[in-house]
Write an enzyme that holds these catalytic residues in place. Structure first.
Site: not given
Lengths: 553, 553
Positions: B47, B76, B139, B161, B193, B366, B388, B441
């Site tokens: 949930g 992210d 990237h 990244d 990374d 990546h 990462h 949530d």
């Protein structure tokens, strides 16, 4: 002259899915069943233990079923038998190891009086009008066979699960000679394993893994832990041989693996040097560089031995810095994250973890595209039905069949329950019978359906909120409550205010209903549900299940 | 002479996990934050919508935080900002596209008064004692940068990244020259990374996918549907170019993709020929071989446009036989089965589906092992910290660093919350600060904890059974009930007998309690729970949550 009876094939499982393989071969008033497997539940089948095929069609035609033949002893081919044999008392045919593994299951589930016939590769048995012949194939479990069903209309060849391993561990090569003969004599329909139809090239020999074991054993300085599928007898055999070569003792941890090794060893499918297998207690007293632990948990199963070792939660095995952990398996789709987490945990404990599929530490038990084409070319069937695979795999397999020259109109992609009828010259889809999934949850077989699953899903997302109130029927007065109890919604201690506000909303609804003379429970309940649901969504953006309960005195 | 302040690195997210990247650089009484990302919930976080880092450490040191720098616009790396900026009003630095995407998010969540500074590659900004320099990298989203933080102790290079794409779609090659200069001048710590540290070789250029598009467009006879990550602007650009070349119009379906294309186009990151983009209604009026649909759903997300198309459940797009569906993405771990199901459904509708990773239809954003080694060799850092990645990726990355000659004692594998302190000559782990997962949530941030999750898990497995009884307190008599209501346990209509028996058990318990004069509710409840639980387990082998509710009048 009477018309010849019809020959038909009806899959009751295994088409469009990996699991619960079950194929009906019907000729007139005679049914032969090939395999009887289970499937592991999909992610959304919350709380379900296993899934078995719906056998309504077999029960409707109970008196026509002449027998069940098994291709090999994997769960997805024999796992539904304990459930099916309760309703269908027919003889079962299989090779020695297959029946050995089955017997364990039947005993566990307390099923007796089943007639089992042990067959060997190249044996033929007459089952009703069918002459059924067993043909050896290689697979990730010993004693696997393809099944050639000789019918008055023609020969049906069902490969079961197979691979073309030119150097199998037990030396038992796929019986090319008999397959070639059958192809030469003429096969009407070929049904062949589609699991790896997406993979180009050849699947590597099981023996490759033995070499990888050897190499890793040479580099290992401390204890070695190997995990693989419990039923992969060849793999376990290789681990044992390599351990013997490197002067290490072997101990087995995990119930299902101990069970398989016992059965396989008793029946002569393993070759274990005397004194090599020892108990875990003894192993724990030996120097760490003298021990190999074989264990379950290659899929990251939360309760498995390996998972508990990785989490330092195993009572008898501790992973120490410098130990070598060999994960000789690839994750089954859906288990990737579980397995990755175990690998991470093992690294954190300082272990050397051998896991990449790139490192030849696992090979598949199923045939890649070149092997599939070889099977198609050996069998040279008039008609082809790809089996044992998800839909895209069946599609890819059908493309391979076209590549080797089978006309597109002679290839049938069928779903579970579709009826495929054959004469000597033609084949066609003629209809459908009942087929589907029966969910097993605890002792309940088929009693968990869509409504229960939908509720479990709802409960899992935002929990439940129960509103209870006791009402005096005669006076229409609230005499206790409303009380609110919730689970899985919010942490109640931190949300007292929210719950109090919700109670006030309920009171408000009850008062309004009383004012308007509404006394029908269903109407009051639905108003409570709507009001509280809307209020909570506004406050939290969550939608717990709301369950009003009205008690009457 | 006063002692020089200490330089430390403290990851608050991204270590041992893919997601919620957040790195603290602290020098004395000054904190610089690099990235501020979210993570998608693990399977067992029932949930939960998203997961963000625990920022207790930042809140404790609120007045020390000088700014947040962003490496690129992926969730992210920027997704936790709307939550974090509520508590921490500090300036945010990023490139144009990164801030463009961030602004959309801030607006959605109604967050204002944030000071945003737009920077360009090769810009330097002074943030407290830190001179922060931005260095272009390639990237899977444009405008990505590495960050070089010049501190009094030395230079810290954080790659963000990246990949080493020699032929990027936008022509903006990774700034080898500046990286080489920095390496030449001397880098104290490299953070790099680790996402693909397990992959040998080189990651292929993004441009490869354009060629694959071209080939598939040439073979396509009807409509083409392409799905990819909504934020992969390069990929979308290539699809648009190829569509233009093949004389097809393009329509975009799916809110997040429309949003990204709007932002990227407005800010000048896309090159879209006039009149090429059309509305879906218009596309539906064109011949099928003149249309390309770009859409979301590459991860099989249940509510996405592609899923609805696959299930024939999309109001405006119908997949027909002969359509070509290009799935230009690989499933993120955990999504494999969802994606496979969508592919199967599309095949069932007669579509040609291009999906294998083998078919060059997707490349990673990546760096693989050779690129990682190149970065290590360019930077030539004194100390190395793989970032990462999940734990095993960090391990693999550290092995690569050793391969290129960084001494093992200068490589640090750190977990979230560990404090890594550096002088010019030495580095060491010195302690830990609070770090962890905060679950979001709905509107609740951090209010769902282990108890609520455990309840959701329990509820999801075998449902709930509620036992309600109303008791007259004075007389100690049951005046209503016991009633039993269940959800997610069994299908009640088929289990009336079971429920009646359970009620009888409850009555029995209540009678016994009354006989013995037990009137403490908690004791009665626990006896009801035990008795009913045991009874149901015997009968069903299931363990629903049992919730006794006693109402008093």
């Amino acid at each position: 002259m009477a018309k010849e009876p019809k020959l038909s094939l009806i899959p009751l499982g295994g088409q469009g899915e990996i699991g619960k393989n079950m194929m009906v071969v019907r000729f007139g008033e005679n049914i032969l069943l090939i395999d009887c497997g289970l499937m592991f539940p999909e992610e959304e089948m919350l709380g379900i233990d296993v899934v078995i095929p719906d056998i309504a069609y077999l029960l409707e035609n109970k008196e026509l079923v002449r027998g069940i033949v098994l291709t090999h002893g994997h769960e997805d081919h024999i796992g539904a038998l304990p459930y099916v044999l309760r309703h269908l008392n027919v003889p079962v045919y299989g090779t020695k190891l297959t029946l050995g593994l089955l017997q364990g299951k039947l005993k566990e589930q307390n099923i007796r009086d089943v007639v089992l016939y042990t067959v060997k590769p190249r044996d033929s048995v007459q089952i009703g009008p069918f002459k059924v012949e067993f043909v050896r194939v290689s697979h990730s479990i010993p004693d696997a066979v393809a099944v050639a069903v000789h019918t008055p209309v023609g020969v049906i060849l069902h490969t079961g699960d197979f691979k073309i391993d030119q150097t199998p561990v037990d030396g038992q090569v796929t019986d090319f000679h008999r397959l070639a003969q059958l192809g030469e004599e003429g096969i009407l329909v070929l049904m062949s394993d589609s699991t790896n139809a997406e993979r180009p090239g050849y699947t590597m020999s099981e023996r490759v893994v033995g070499n990888t074991f050897d190499e890793n054993f040479r580099q290992a300085k401390e204890r070695i832990v190997i995990t693989t599928f419990a039923s992969n007898v060849h793999r376990l055999q290789q681990a044992i041989q390599v351990a013997f070569k490197h002067n290490r003792k072997v101990t087995v941890v995990g119930r299902s693996m101990i069970n398989v090794i016992n059965v396989a060893n008793e029946l002569g499918y393993m070759d274990i040097p005397d004194g090599l297998l020892i108990e875990l207690e003894e192993a724990n007293r030996l120097p760490r560089n003298k021990v190999v632990i074989l264990t379950t948990g290659s899929q990251g199963e939360p309760m498995s031995a390996l998972t508990r070792m990785a989490l330092s939660d195993h009572r008898q095995v501790e992973i120490l810095r410098g130990d070598t952990i060999i994960i000789s398996a690839t994750p089954i789709p859906g288990n990737e994250k579980l397995v990755a987490r175990i690998i991470d945990q093992l690294f954190k404990q300082g272990a050397r973890v051998i896991y990449e599929s790139a490192s030849d530490i696992h090979v598949s038990g199923h045939p890649s595209q070149e092997e599939l084409k070889l099977m198609l070319n050996l069998a040279r069937p008039k008609f082809f039905v790809p089996v044992h695979g998800e839909y895209r795999m069946l599609i890819k397999h059908s493309e391979l069949a076209r590549d080797v020259g089978i006309p597109a109109e002679n290839i049938f992609i069928v779903e579970n329950g579709q009826v495929l009828e054959f004469s000597r010259r033609s084949g066609r889809l003629t209809g459908r019978v009942t087929a589907g999934k029966v969910l097993v949850d605890g002792l309940g077989v088929g009693d968990v359906g869509n409504i229960v699953l939908r509720d479990r899903k709802l409960l899992s997302q935002d929990g439940i909120l129960i509103v209870v109130v006791t009402i005096n029927r005669e006076k229409g007065l609230v005499v206790a409550g409303p009380d609110i109890v919730s689970r899985g919604f919010v942490y109640v201690r931190e949300s007292e205010e929210l719950i109090e506000e919700a109670k006030a909303k309920v009171k408000c609804v009850l008062d309004k209903c009383a004012d308007r003379g509404i006394s029908e429970w269903s109407s009051i309940k639905s108003q409570v549900r709507d009001t509280v649901g809307k209020f909570l969504y506004e406050k939290t953006r969550r939608r717990p299940m709301i369950l009003p309960i009205i008690m009457e005195i």
